[in-house]
Design an enzyme around this catalytic site. Structure first.
Site, PDB file in Angstrom:
ATOM      1  N   LYS A  17       0.837  -1.214   0.000  1.00  8.37           N
ATOM      2  CA  LYS A  17       0.000   0.000   0.000  1.00  8.37           C
ATOM      3  C   LYS A  17       0.870   1.262   0.000  1.00  8.37           C
ATOM      4  CE  LYS A  17      -2.126  -1.177   3.836  1.00  8.37           C
ATOM      5  NZ  LYS A  17      -1.387  -2.422   4.130  1.00  8.37           N
ATOM      6  N   ARG A  91      -9.703   1.161   8.753  1.00  5.40           N
ATOM      7  CA  ARG A  91      -9.268  -0.179   9.133  1.00  5.40           C
ATOM      8  C   ARG A  91     -10.317  -0.916   9.962  1.00  5.40           C
ATOM      9  NH1 ARG A  91      -3.268   0.731   8.936  1.00  5.40           N
ATOM     10  NH2 ARG A  91      -2.209  -1.228   9.285  1.00  5.40           N
ATOM     11  N   ARG A 130      11.563  -5.698   4.971  1.00  4.81           N
ATOM     12  CA  ARG A 130      11.289  -4.267   4.744  1.00  4.81           C
ATOM     13  C   ARG A 130      12.295  -3.392   5.488  1.00  4.81           C
ATOM     14  NH1 ARG A 130       5.334  -1.855   5.517  1.00  4.81           N
ATOM     15  NH2 ARG A 130       5.484  -2.702   7.634  1.00  4.81           N
ATOM     16  N   ARG A 163      11.392  -1.431  10.970  1.00  6.03           N
ATOM     17  CA  ARG A 163      10.296  -0.968  11.819  1.00  6.03           C
ATOM     18  C   ARG A 163      10.166  -1.874  13.035  1.00  6.03           C
ATOM     19  NH1 ARG A 163       4.963   0.405   8.239  1.00  6.03           N
ATOM     20  NH2 ARG A 163       4.031  -0.711   9.973  1.00  6.03           N
ATOM     21  N   ARG A 174      -0.307  -8.872  13.562  1.00  3.76           N
ATOM     22  CA  ARG A 174      -0.928  -7.867  12.686  1.00  3.76           C
ATOM     23  C   ARG A 174      -1.808  -8.530  11.630  1.00  3.76           C
ATOM     24  NH1 ARG A 174       4.274  -5.082  10.985  1.00  3.76           N
ATOM     25  NH2 ARG A 174       3.042  -3.894   9.518  1.00  3.76           N
TER      26      ARG A 174
HETATM   27  P1  ADP Z   1       2.172  -1.850   3.284  1.00  5.66           P
HETATM   28  O1  ADP Z   1       2.198  -0.342   3.205  1.00  5.66           O
HETATM   29  O2  ADP Z   1       0.990  -2.450   2.581  1.00  5.66           O
HETATM   30  O3  ADP Z   1       2.330  -2.382   4.675  1.00  5.66           O
HETATM   31  P2  ADP Z   1       4.764  -1.670   1.939  1.00  5.66           P
HETATM   32  O4  ADP Z   1       4.445  -0.795   0.770  1.00  5.66           O
HETATM   33  O5  ADP Z   1       5.522  -1.060   3.053  1.00  5.66           O
HETATM   34  O6  ADP Z   1       3.427  -2.407   2.472  1.00  5.66           O
HETATM   35  O7  ADP Z   1       5.554  -2.935   1.358  1.00  5.66           O
HETATM   36  C1  ADP Z   1       6.009  -3.969   2.241  1.00  5.66           C
HETATM   37  C2  ADP Z   1       7.370  -4.468   1.778  1.00  5.66           C
HETATM   38  O8  ADP Z   1       7.253  -5.152   0.538  1.00  5.66           O
HETATM   39  C3  ADP Z   1       8.387  -3.364   1.526  1.00  5.66           C
HETATM   40  O9  ADP Z   1       9.662  -3.855   1.910  1.00  5.66           O
HETATM   41  C4  ADP Z   1       8.318  -3.116   0.021  1.00  5.66           C
HETATM   42  O10 ADP Z   1       9.569  -2.640  -0.489  1.00  5.66           O
HETATM   43  C5  ADP Z   1       7.995  -4.511  -0.504  1.00  5.66           C
HETATM   44  N1  ADP Z   1       7.086  -4.521  -1.655  1.00  5.66           N
HETATM   45  C6  ADP Z   1       5.986  -3.745  -1.843  1.00  5.66           C
HETATM   46  N2  ADP Z   1       5.345  -4.083  -2.973  1.00  5.66           N
HETATM   47  C7  ADP Z   1       6.052  -5.114  -3.511  1.00  5.66           C
HETATM   48  C8  ADP Z   1       5.895  -5.913  -4.687  1.00  5.66           C
HETATM   49  N3  ADP Z   1       4.856  -5.738  -5.526  1.00  5.66           N
HETATM   50  N4  ADP Z   1       6.807  -6.886  -4.920  1.00  5.66           N
HETATM   51  C9  ADP Z   1       7.818  -7.097  -4.066  1.00  5.66           C
HETATM   52  N5  ADP Z   1       8.041  -6.389  -2.958  1.00  5.66           N
HETATM   53  C10 ADP Z   1       7.156  -5.404  -2.668  1.00  5.66           C
HETATM   54  P1  AMP Z   2       0.764   0.758   8.896  1.00  8.66           P
HETATM   55  O1  AMP Z   2       1.874   1.749   8.730  1.00  8.66           O
HETATM   56  O2  AMP Z   2      -0.446   1.096   8.076  1.00  8.66           O
HETATM   57  O3  AMP Z   2       1.229  -0.670   8.733  1.00  8.66           O
HETATM   58  O4  AMP Z   2       0.282   0.898  10.426  1.00  8.66           O
HETATM   59  C1  AMP Z   2       1.152   0.623  11.502  1.00  8.66           C
HETATM   60  C2  AMP Z   2       0.376   0.552  12.800  1.00  8.66           C
HETATM   61  O5  AMP Z   2      -0.249   1.822  13.073  1.00  8.66           O
HETATM   62  C3  AMP Z   2      -0.783  -0.458  12.829  1.00  8.66           C
HETATM   63  O6  AMP Z   2      -0.339  -1.776  13.133  1.00  8.66           O
HETATM   64  C4  AMP Z   2      -1.674   0.142  13.914  1.00  8.66           C
HETATM   65  O7  AMP Z   2      -1.153  -0.118  15.208  1.00  8.66           O
HETATM   66  C5  AMP Z   2      -1.541   1.640  13.665  1.00  8.66           C
HETATM   67  N1  AMP Z   2      -2.548   2.141  12.703  1.00  8.66           N
HETATM   68  C6  AMP Z   2      -2.319   2.662  11.455  1.00  8.66           C
HETATM   69  N2  AMP Z   2      -3.476   3.026  10.877  1.00  8.66           N
HETATM   70  C7  AMP Z   2      -4.455   2.720  11.754  1.00  8.66           C
HETATM   71  C8  AMP Z   2      -5.877   2.835  11.729  1.00  8.66           C
HETATM   72  N3  AMP Z   2      -6.521   3.337  10.662  1.00  8.66           N
HETATM   73  N4  AMP Z   2      -6.564   2.429  12.817  1.00  8.66           N
HETATM   74  C9  AMP Z   2      -5.941   1.926  13.897  1.00  8.66           C
HETATM   75  N5  AMP Z   2      -4.618   1.778  13.985  1.00  8.66           N
HETATM   76  C10 AMP Z   2      -3.871   2.160  12.931  1.00  8.66           C
END
Ligand code: ADP
Ligand code: AMP
Length: 237
Positions: A17, A91, A130, A163, A174
């Protein structure tokens, strides 16, 4: 003023995302509302919000709606962008209802919701690899999307870190929380006819054009005119 646009990207943690949102907001000239980023910034700065949110985030639990919803409302009110891209919000069904209510009072409508479906094994591999820039928040992956120089952000030279919620135990929690509290949102938007499901397990360069296709052309009223760098494919124009 033209009606503001709003898009939402949904999917389990690690679906990509944030990776796609970062490109889309530039290409479509939208303001990014990532509740995860807002909450992480608050934790880093040691604000009252950060102190309240930290324990939930470290456990991989959702921060309560009473904390998250007002943050989003504040952003919507104060941001003068032509539209919004939501990553990580809503969410819960309660958050989705709150968003509808906020929008119904303003000239904003959710146009499209992208759902990046991604299997668990892909998610665990992605989150364990990541890396994020401590300074600008750019996201990398040690194998899939590595920085040019290991441990250093390509964009700003900042240090890349893991992270605190990306350890395997928290990742599994999660995922469980996602299934329990967030997955219902998919049907909520599907029922409204707004949802497009895209296979998030594909490589970024295959996912991204599909998202652009699903979002449709950038309206001329919002674009900066002929020759604007809209990031659209030829088919979209
Ligand atoms: P989210 O925001 O949904 O939690 P991220 O965008 O942070 O996910 O992506 C999670 C991990 O996967 C990151 O390390 C990113 O670089 C990697 N990643 C994201 N999209 C892809 C993809 N289509 N193919 C391979 N790796 C990806
Ligand atoms: P994310 O960066 O989207 O993976 O979010 C990291 C963490 O932030 C999550 O695991 C939750 O603890 C908190 N968080 C982010 N967005 C929300 C939301 N819309 N509602 C509740 N908690 C959230």
């Amino acid at each position: 003023m033209d009606k503001k646009r709003a898009f939402i990207i949904l999917g389990p943690p690690g679906a990509g995302k944030g990776t796609h949102a970062a490109r889309l907001i530039t290409d479509l000239d939208l303001s990014n509302i990532s509740t995860g980023d807002i909450l992480r910034d608050a934790v880093k700065s040691g604000t009252e919000l950060g102190r309240k949110a930290q324990e939930y985030m470290e456990r991989g639990e959702l921060v309560p709606d009473e904390i998250v919803i007002p943050i989003v409302e504040e952003k919507i009110v104060s941001d003068r962008a032509s539209g919004f891209f939501f990553d990580g919000f809503p969410r819960t069904l309660n958050q989705a209802d709150a968003l509808d209510e906020m929008f119904s009072r303003r000239r904003i409508a959710v146009e499209k919701v992208i759902y990046l479906s991604t299997p668990d094994r892909v998610i665990v591999e992605r989150l364990c690899g990541r890396r994020v820039c401590k300074v600008c928040g750019a996201t990398y992956h040690v194998k899939n999307i590595p920085p040019i120089k290991a441990g250093v952000c390509d964009s700003c030279g900042g240090e890349l870190i893991i992270r605190t919620d990306d350890d395997e135990k928290t990742v599994l929690n999660r995922l469980e929380v996602y299934r329990r509290q967030t997955a219902d949102i998919i049907n909520y938007y599907r029922g409204k006819g707004l949802l497009t499901e895209i296979n998030g397990a594909l490589p970024v360069d295959e996912v991204y054009p599909r998202i652009l296709d699903a979002l449709g052309p950038k309206p001329s009223a919002v674009s900066s005119g002929p020759g604007a760098q809209g990031g659209m494919t030829g088919d979209d124009q």
